[in-house]
Design a protein around this motif. Structure first.
Motif, PDB file in Angstrom:
ATOM      1  N   PRO A   1       0.817  -1.192   0.053  1.00 32.82           N
ATOM      2  CA  PRO A   1      -0.171  -0.039  -0.074  1.00 32.82           C
ATOM      3  C   PRO A   1       0.666   1.325  -0.055  1.00 32.82           C
ATOM      4  O   PRO A   1       1.963   1.303   0.719  1.00 32.82           O
ATOM      5  CB  PRO A   1      -0.839  -0.081   1.488  1.00 32.82           C
ATOM      6  N   LYS A   2       0.638   2.163  -0.872  1.00 32.28           N
ATOM      7  CA  LYS A   2       1.448   3.290  -1.093  1.00 32.28           C
ATOM      8  C   LYS A   2       1.487   4.015   0.041  1.00 32.28           C
ATOM      9  O   LYS A   2       2.406   4.586   0.674  1.00 32.28           O
ATOM     10  CB  LYS A   2       1.207   4.304  -2.539  1.00 32.28           C
ATOM     11  N   PHE A   3       0.339   4.279   0.684  1.00 28.22           N
ATOM     12  CA  PHE A   3       0.349   5.211   1.938  1.00 28.22           C
ATOM     13  C   PHE A   3       0.891   4.800   3.045  1.00 28.22           C
ATOM     14  O   PHE A   3       1.375   5.487   4.020  1.00 28.22           O
ATOM     15  CB  PHE A   3      -1.377   5.660   2.164  1.00 28.22           C
ATOM     16  N   LEU A   4       0.558   3.319   3.364  1.00 24.23           N
ATOM     17  CA  LEU A   4       1.309   2.553   4.212  1.00 24.23           C
ATOM     18  C   LEU A   4       2.797   2.554   4.247  1.00 24.23           C
ATOM     19  O   LEU A   4       3.579   2.984   5.090  1.00 24.23           O
ATOM     20  CB  LEU A   4       0.738   1.155   4.430  1.00 24.23           C
ATOM     21  N   LEU A   5       3.130   2.185   2.978  1.00 28.39           N
ATOM     22  CA  LEU A   5       4.512   2.176   2.586  1.00 28.39           C
ATOM     23  C   LEU A   5       5.368   3.491   3.002  1.00 28.39           C
ATOM     24  O   LEU A   5       6.526   3.804   3.529  1.00 28.39           O
ATOM     25  CB  LEU A   5       4.903   1.930   1.154  1.00 28.39           C
ATOM     26  N   ALA A   6       4.550   4.755   2.543  1.00 30.46           N
ATOM     27  CA  ALA A   6       4.975   6.142   2.903  1.00 30.46           C
ATOM     28  C   ALA A   6       4.937   6.392   4.464  1.00 30.46           C
ATOM     29  O   ALA A   6       6.041   7.067   4.863  1.00 30.46           O
ATOM     30  CB  ALA A   6       3.915   7.041   2.174  1.00 30.46           C
ATOM     31  N   SER A   7       3.945   5.844   5.161  1.00 33.99           N
ATOM     32  CA  SER A   7       3.955   6.063   6.573  1.00 33.99           C
ATOM     33  C   SER A   7       5.247   5.275   7.240  1.00 33.99           C
ATOM     34  O   SER A   7       5.951   5.760   8.215  1.00 33.99           O
ATOM     35  CB  SER A   7       2.716   5.451   7.237  1.00 33.99           C
ATOM     36  N   LEU A   8       5.512   4.096   6.900  1.00 37.73           N
ATOM     37  CA  LEU A   8       6.665   3.400   7.205  1.00 37.73           C
ATOM     38  C   LEU A   8       7.984   3.946   6.966  1.00 37.73           C
ATOM     39  O   LEU A   8       8.941   4.075   7.662  1.00 37.73           O
ATOM     40  CB  LEU A   8       6.659   2.125   6.562  1.00 37.73           C
ATOM     41  N   LEU A   9       8.195   4.489   5.685  1.00 35.21           N
ATOM     42  CA  LEU A   9       9.555   5.005   5.354  1.00 35.21           C
ATOM     43  C   LEU A   9       9.703   6.468   6.040  1.00 35.21           C
ATOM     44  O   LEU A   9      10.820   6.658   6.526  1.00 35.21           O
ATOM     45  CB  LEU A   9       9.575   5.328   3.751  1.00 35.21           C
ATOM     46  N   ALA A  10       8.641   7.141   6.327  1.00 34.20           N
ATOM     47  CA  ALA A  10       8.735   8.339   7.111  1.00 34.20           C
ATOM     48  C   ALA A  10       9.051   8.008   8.389  1.00 34.20           C
ATOM     49  O   ALA A  10       9.613   8.957   8.993  1.00 34.20           O
ATOM     50  CB  ALA A  10       7.293   9.247   6.852  1.00 34.20           C
ATOM     51  N   THR A  11       8.541   7.174   8.955  1.00 33.37           N
ATOM     52  CA  THR A  11       8.735   6.813  10.442  1.00 33.37           C
ATOM     53  C   THR A  11      10.335   6.383  10.601  1.00 33.37           C
ATOM     54  O   THR A  11      11.077   6.756  11.406  1.00 33.37           O
ATOM     55  CB  THR A  11       7.884   5.510  10.884  1.00 33.37           C
ATOM     56  N   VAL A  12      10.684   5.366   9.836  1.00 34.11           N
ATOM     57  CA  VAL A  12      12.045   4.542   9.846  1.00 34.11           C
ATOM     58  C   VAL A  12      13.135   5.564   9.545  1.00 34.11           C
ATOM     59  O   VAL A  12      14.125   5.974  10.511  1.00 34.11           O
ATOM     60  CB  VAL A  12      12.096   3.470   8.930  1.00 34.11           C
ATOM     61  N   PHE A  13      12.937   5.978   8.061  1.00 35.95           N
ATOM     62  CA  PHE A  13      14.184   6.633   7.670  1.00 35.95           C
ATOM     63  C   PHE A  13      13.917   8.335   7.909  1.00 35.95           C
ATOM     64  O   PHE A  13      14.900   9.149   7.671  1.00 35.95           O
ATOM     65  CB  PHE A  13      14.306   6.614   6.305  1.00 35.95           C
ATOM     66  N   GLY A  14      12.965   8.638   8.156  1.00 40.58           N
ATOM     67  CA  GLY A  14      12.715  10.297   8.613  1.00 40.58           C
ATOM     68  C   GLY A  14      12.885  10.586  10.053  1.00 40.58           C
ATOM     69  O   GLY A  14      13.542  11.375  10.440  1.00 40.58           O
ATOM     70  N   VAL A  15      12.138   9.715  10.895  1.00 40.57           N
ATOM     71  CA  VAL A  15      12.062  10.061  12.443  1.00 40.57           C
ATOM     72  C   VAL A  15      13.073   9.229  13.126  1.00 40.57           C
ATOM     73  O   VAL A  15      13.919   9.933  13.817  1.00 40.57           O
ATOM     74  CB  VAL A  15      10.634   9.624  12.947  1.00 40.57           C
ATOM     75  N   TRP A  16      13.093   7.876  12.814  1.00 43.06           N
ATOM     76  CA  TRP A  16      14.133   7.016  13.873  1.00 43.06           C
ATOM     77  C   TRP A  16      15.791   7.321  13.552  1.00 43.06           C
ATOM     78  O   TRP A  16      16.489   7.561  13.994  1.00 43.06           O
ATOM     79  CB  TRP A  16      13.797   5.678  13.619  1.00 43.06           C
ATOM     80  N   LEU A  17      15.865   7.097  11.899  1.00 42.29           N
ATOM     81  CA  LEU A  17      17.285   7.423  11.491  1.00 42.29           C
ATOM     82  C   LEU A  17      17.671   8.575  11.267  1.00 42.29           C
ATOM     83  O   LEU A  17      18.736   9.233  11.106  1.00 42.29           O
ATOM     84  CB  LEU A  17      17.458   6.320  10.475  1.00 42.29           C
ATOM     85  N   GLY A  18      16.708   9.637  10.826  1.00 49.06           N
ATOM     86  CA  GLY A  18      17.031  11.104  10.363  1.00 49.06           C
ATOM     87  C   GLY A  18      17.714  11.362   9.132  1.00 49.06           C
ATOM     88  O   GLY A  18      18.395  12.126   8.934  1.00 49.06           O
ATOM     89  N   TRP A  19      17.642  10.291   8.279  1.00 45.66           N
ATOM     90  CA  TRP A  19      18.475  10.346   7.020  1.00 45.66           C
ATOM     91  C   TRP A  19      17.594  11.267   5.989  1.00 45.66           C
ATOM     92  O   TRP A  19      18.383  11.820   5.215  1.00 45.66           O
ATOM     93  CB  TRP A  19      18.601   8.976   6.578  1.00 45.66           C
ATOM     94  N   PHE A  20      16.514  11.287   6.026  1.00 41.91           N
ATOM     95  CA  PHE A  20      15.768  12.150   5.140  1.00 41.91           C
ATOM     96  C   PHE A  20      14.739  12.900   5.804  1.00 41.91           C
ATOM     97  O   PHE A  20      14.394  12.323   6.729  1.00 41.91           O
ATOM     98  CB  PHE A  20      15.136  11.147   3.925  1.00 41.91           C
ATOM     99  N   PRO A  21      14.210  14.120   5.270  1.00 41.19           N
ATOM    100  CA  PRO A  21      13.134  14.917   5.944  1.00 41.19           C
ATOM    101  C   PRO A  21      11.822  14.003   5.803  1.00 41.19           C
ATOM    102  O   PRO A  21      11.589  13.401   4.923  1.00 41.19           O
ATOM    103  CB  PRO A  21      12.999  16.078   4.996  1.00 41.19           C
ATOM    104  N   PRO A  22      11.367  13.675   6.985  1.00 43.78           N
ATOM    105  CA  PRO A  22      10.141  13.055   7.159  1.00 43.78           C
ATOM    106  C   PRO A  22       8.736  13.683   6.485  1.00 43.78           C
ATOM    107  O   PRO A  22       7.742  13.214   6.623  1.00 43.78           O
ATOM    108  CB  PRO A  22       9.789  12.991   8.522  1.00 43.78           C
ATOM    109  N   GLY A  23       8.934  14.971   6.360  1.00 39.72           N
ATOM    110  CA  GLY A  23       7.832  15.751   5.568  1.00 39.72           C
ATOM    111  C   GLY A  23       8.090  17.147   5.114  1.00 39.72           C
ATOM    112  O   GLY A  23       9.390  17.412   5.133  1.00 39.72           O
ATOM    113  N   GLY A  24       7.311  17.652   4.261  1.00 43.27           N
ATOM    114  CA  GLY A  24       7.598  18.851   3.746  1.00 43.27           C
ATOM    115  C   GLY A  24       8.036  18.942   2.374  1.00 43.27           C
ATOM    116  O   GLY A  24       8.437  17.804   1.730  1.00 43.27           O
ATOM    117  N   TRP A  25       8.400  20.056   1.690  1.00 44.83           N
ATOM    118  CA  TRP A  25       8.987  20.095   0.354  1.00 44.83           C
ATOM    119  C   TRP A  25      10.089  21.272   0.412  1.00 44.83           C
ATOM    120  O   TRP A  25       9.942  22.323   0.199  1.00 44.83           O
ATOM    121  CB  TRP A  25       7.944  20.425  -0.635  1.00 44.83           C
ATOM    122  N   THR A  26      11.414  20.636   0.852  1.00 42.65           N
ATOM    123  CA  THR A  26      12.370  21.614   1.234  1.00 42.65           C
ATOM    124  C   THR A  26      13.836  21.698   0.003  1.00 42.65           C
ATOM    125  O   THR A  26      14.439  22.492   0.161  1.00 42.65           O
ATOM    126  CB  THR A  26      12.963  21.703   2.719  1.00 42.65           C
ATOM    127  N   GLY A  27      13.846  20.552  -0.666  1.00 40.47           N
ATOM    128  CA  GLY A  27      14.915  20.272  -1.344  1.00 40.47           C
ATOM    129  C   GLY A  27      15.016  18.980  -2.047  1.00 40.47           C
ATOM    130  O   GLY A  27      14.153  18.270  -1.676  1.00 40.47           O
TER     131      GLY A  27
END
Length: 580
Positions: free
Chosen positions: A149-175
Motif C-alpha cells: 500500500p502506497k500510503f502505508l509504505l509512505a508512513s513506514l518510510l517516514a517513520t523509519v528513515f525520517g524520524v528514527w534514523l533521520g536520513w531524510f526529511p519526514p515531511g515537507g518540500w524543502t529540497g
C-alpha cells in the motif's frame, strides 16, 4: 490523417465532458455551494440567510453552472483562471506552483519505477538470452511489491528513515532530499507492476523466429538483450508513462503523509470545499498531461517498432516453456491455506464487538492478530472482510478489463479518450460519482471503473498494433478472412492473456484505491469490515501498534502472490493463435 482527426476528436470530447462534469459538481452534490464555501472560509456552522445570499451573489452562483463554466473558459486565453472562492487569491499561480512540485516528484518516481522494473525483469532477461529460461520465477516478487500500500509504505518510510534514523526529511518540500521517500513510496509498487508486465512479455519475444536465427548464427547472449527488450517494451510502454503521469493527480495519500503541496492534494482540497476555479484548472492540467503522455508514448513506440517486431509473425515459433517449479506450487498452496485459515477463523468471531478496555492489544491467545483502536478483534474483521474485499475488487477489475478491451479496439477515438482519463485521480472520480449516488461501496466501485479501464485500453491498442503488423495476419486477410474471424482467431487470443495478467498484477492496486476512497468517506462506510479500510483506519497507529496494519497488509500481499502464482504460465504462440 483521418486517424489523427478521430484521435483529436476523442481527446476533445473526453476533456470537454470531464471539465463539464467538474463544473456541475456543486449542483450535482445536492448541497448548497454557498454554504460549503462559507464553511470553508470561516467554519461557521450556522450562517444566516443574508450571509448565504451575499456569497451566492459574490460568486455568481445564481446564474447557474453553465454561465460560470463559460466565464472560466473565456478567461483562460488571457491567462486568467479566476480567483479562489475560499481564499480570494488568483488561481493560476497556486496551481502552477503545485504542478511544478508534482512534476518534479513524478520525474523522481519515474527513476524509481524504471529501476524497480529492471530489477524485477532482470532474471528472465538474462536467462532467456542464454536459452536457460525454464520457469517464470519473478511473478511472485512482482506481485508482492505491487501489493505494498502506497500510503502505508509512505508512513513506514517516514517513520523509519525520517524520524528514527533521520536520513531524510519526514515531511515537507524543502529540497532534493524531500523527494527520496515519497518517490520510493510511489515508485516501488508502480515499478513492480511494470516489471511484472515486462517479465511476462519477454518469453514470447524470446520465442520469435528472429531470436532463434540469431542464436543459430552464433551471436553472443549479450547481443540479444537490447533487441529483445526493445520488442517486449513496445507492448508494455503504454503502461509506463500514463501510470507515472497518473501519479501527479493520484498521489493524494502520499502527499498527505509527507505534507507535499502537490496538484493532487490541491485538487482534492478544492473538491471537498467545492472551490470550483482551482478544481477546474487542476483538472484541465491533468487532462493536458494525459494527452502529452499519450503523444510521447506514440512517438516512442514508433522508434521501438523495428524489424524485430514487424518480422516476428512471418514464421512463428512457440515460446519458451514456462512450467511451474515445485517451489512455486508450494507457495501457491501455502498462501491459499493461510488465507482460508484466517478467513474461516475470523468468521467465527464478532467483528463489531467494541471493548474499550482492550484497545490496541498486541497479538495473544485471546486475540491472535491483536485489536484495533476501539478494541475490536482484528482476526474477526479480517475474516469478515475477506469475501467483500475480494468480491468487489474482482467485480471492478472484470468490468474495467471489459471496458478497456472494447475501448482499446475502438481505434484513435478510444486512444484520445484513454489519454485524457488516464490522469484523472480516482479520488476526483469518486467525488463525481458520490455526488450522484451518495457514499457507498458501489459508488466507489463505479468511480474506480470510470478511471481503471485506461491501462487495459492502452495495452490492448498497443498489442493490436503489433498483431496487425505481422505477416500471418496480412496473409489471413489476403485469403478472405473477415473481421469476425480475425477477431476471434487472431486478435483476441493475442491480446487477452497479456491483459488478464495485467489485471492480476493490478488487483491489489484496485483494493487500495477502494480503500482510499472509503478512508475519505466516499466508499465503504464504517463499521463494515474491509481489508483496505482496515489499512486506512489503522494507518495512524503504525508506529504505536504496528500489528493493526500488519494483518491486513499481509493478507493483501498473500492474495496478490496467490493470484500471480495461479495465473497462466504460458503465452499462446502466434502459431497456436493461427491454428485456433
Amino acid at each position: 490523417m483521418a486517424d489523427a482527426w478521430r484521435a483529436g476528436a476523442g481527446r476533445l470530447a473526453a476533456g470537454g465532458a470531464l471539465l463539464a462534469a467538474v463544473a456541475f459538481l456543486p449542483w450535482l452534490s445536492g448541497n448548497d455551494p454557498a454554504l460549503t464555501v462559507l464553511r470553508a472560509r470561516s467554519a461557521d456552522q450556522a450562517p444566516t440567510g443574508e450571509q448565504l445570499a451575499a456569497v451566492r451573489e459574490q460568486l455568481g452562483l445564481t446564474q447557474g453552472p453553465l454561465s460560470h463554466f463559460a466565464h472560466w473558459l473565456g478567461g483562460l486565453p488571457r491567462g486568467d483562471a479566476g480567483t479562489s472562492w475560499v481564499s480570494g487569491t488568483p488561481v493560476l499561480p497556486q496551481v502552477m506552483s503545485a504542478l511544478g512540485v508534482s512534476v518534479t516528484l513524478m520525474l523522481a518516481t519515474l527513476v524509481v519505477t524504471i529501476a524497480v522494473a529492471a530489477l524485477v525483469s532482470a532474471r528472465t532477461l538474462v536467462l532467456g538470452s542464454r536459452r536457460l529460461l525454464r520457469d517464470h520465477g519473478s511473478g511472485t516478487v512482482a506481485a508482492s511489491l505491487a501489493a505494498l500500500p502506497k500510503f502505508l509504505l509512505a508512513s513506514l518510510l517516514a517513520t523509519v528513515f525520517g524520524v528514527w534514523l533521520g536520513w531524510f526529511p519526514p515531511g515537507g518540500w524543502t529540497g532534493p532530499a524531500s523527494m527520496v521517500l515519497p518517490a520510493l513510496a510511489l515508485g516501488v509498487p508502480s515499478g513492480a507492476v511494470i516489471g511484472g508486465l515486462i517479465d511476462h512479455a519477454l518469453p514470447a519475444t524470446f520465442g520469435e523466429p528472429w531470436v532463434r536465427t540469431w542464436h543459430a548464427a552464433g551471436f553472443p547472449p549479450g547481443r540479444l538483450v537490447l533487441p529483445v527488450l526493445r520488442g517486449a517494451l513496445a507492448g508494455v510502454l503504454p503502461q509506463l508513462v500514463p501510470s507515472v503521469v497518473g501519479l501527479v493527480g493520484g498521489a493524494v495519500a502520499v502527499e498527505k503523509v509527507f505534507t507535499i503541496p502537490g496538484l493532487g492534494r490541491l485538487a482534492l482540497d478544492a473538491a471537498l470545499a467545492q472551490d470550483l476555479p482551482p478544481l477546474q484548472t487542476a483538472t484541465l492540467l491533468l487532462a493536458l498531461l494525459g494527452i502529452a503522455a499519450g503523444l510521447l508514448v506514440k512517438a516512442l513506440r514508433r522508434r521501438l517498432s523495428g524489424p524485430a517486431l514487424r518480422d516476428g509473425g512471418l514464421a512463428a515459433a512457440p515460446p519458451l516453456a514456462l512450467g511451474r517449479r515445485r517451489s512455486t506450487r508450494w507457495v501457491l498452496g501455502g498462501c491459499l491455506l493461510v488465507l482460508l485459515a484466517a478467513g474461516l477463523a475470523g468468521l467465527l468471531r464478532d467483528p463489531s464487538q467494541v471493548d474499550t478496555a482492550a484497545r490496541l492489544l498486541p497479538p495473544s491467545a485471546a486475540h491472535p492478530l491483536g485489536t484495533d483502536a476501539l478494541g475490536r478483534d482484528l482476526l474477526a474483521r479480517l475474516g469478515h472482510g475477506a469475501l467483500r474485499t475480494a468480491g468487489v475488487a474482482l467485480a471492478v477489475t472484470a468490468a474495467a478489463v471489459v471496458i478497456g478491451v472494447l475501448l482499446g479496439m475502438a481505434g484513435p477515438a478510444g486512444a484520445g479518450l484513454t489519454e485524457v482519463l488516464s490522469t484523472l485521480p480516482a479520488v476526483l472520480a469518486g467525488l463525481l460519482t458520490t455526488a450522484v449516488t451518495g457514499p457507498s461501496v458501489w459508488g466507489a466501485a463505479c468511480a474506480v471503473c470510470l478511471v481503471g479501464w485506461t491501462p487495459y485500453a492502452a495495452q490492448t491498442a498497443a498489442l493490436l498494433e503489433q498483431e496487425r503488423a505481422t505477416g500471418y495476419l496480412r496473409a489471413s486477410i489476403s485469403f478472405g478472412a473477415g473481421p469476425v474471424h480475425l477477431l476471434r482467431h487472431h486478435l483476441l487470443p493475442a491480446v487477452l492473456p497479456a491483459v488478464v495478467r495485467n489485471a492480476v498484477l493490478r488487483l491489489p492496486t484496485t483494493i487500495l484505491v477502494l480503500a482510499s476512497l472509503g478512508f475519505l468517506g466516499l466508499g465503504e462506510q464504517p463499521p463494515t469490515p474491509e481489508w483496505g479500510r482496515l489499512l486506512a483506519e489503522n494507518q495512524p497507529y503504525l508506529e504505536l501498534a504496528p500489528w493493526t496494519t500488519l494483518a491486513p497488509a499481509s493478507a493483501l500481499v498473500l492474495l496478490s502472490v496467490l493470484a500471480a502464482a495461479a495465473s497462466p504460465r504460458r503465452v499462446p504462440s502466434r502459431k497456436q493463435v493461427r491454428r485456433g
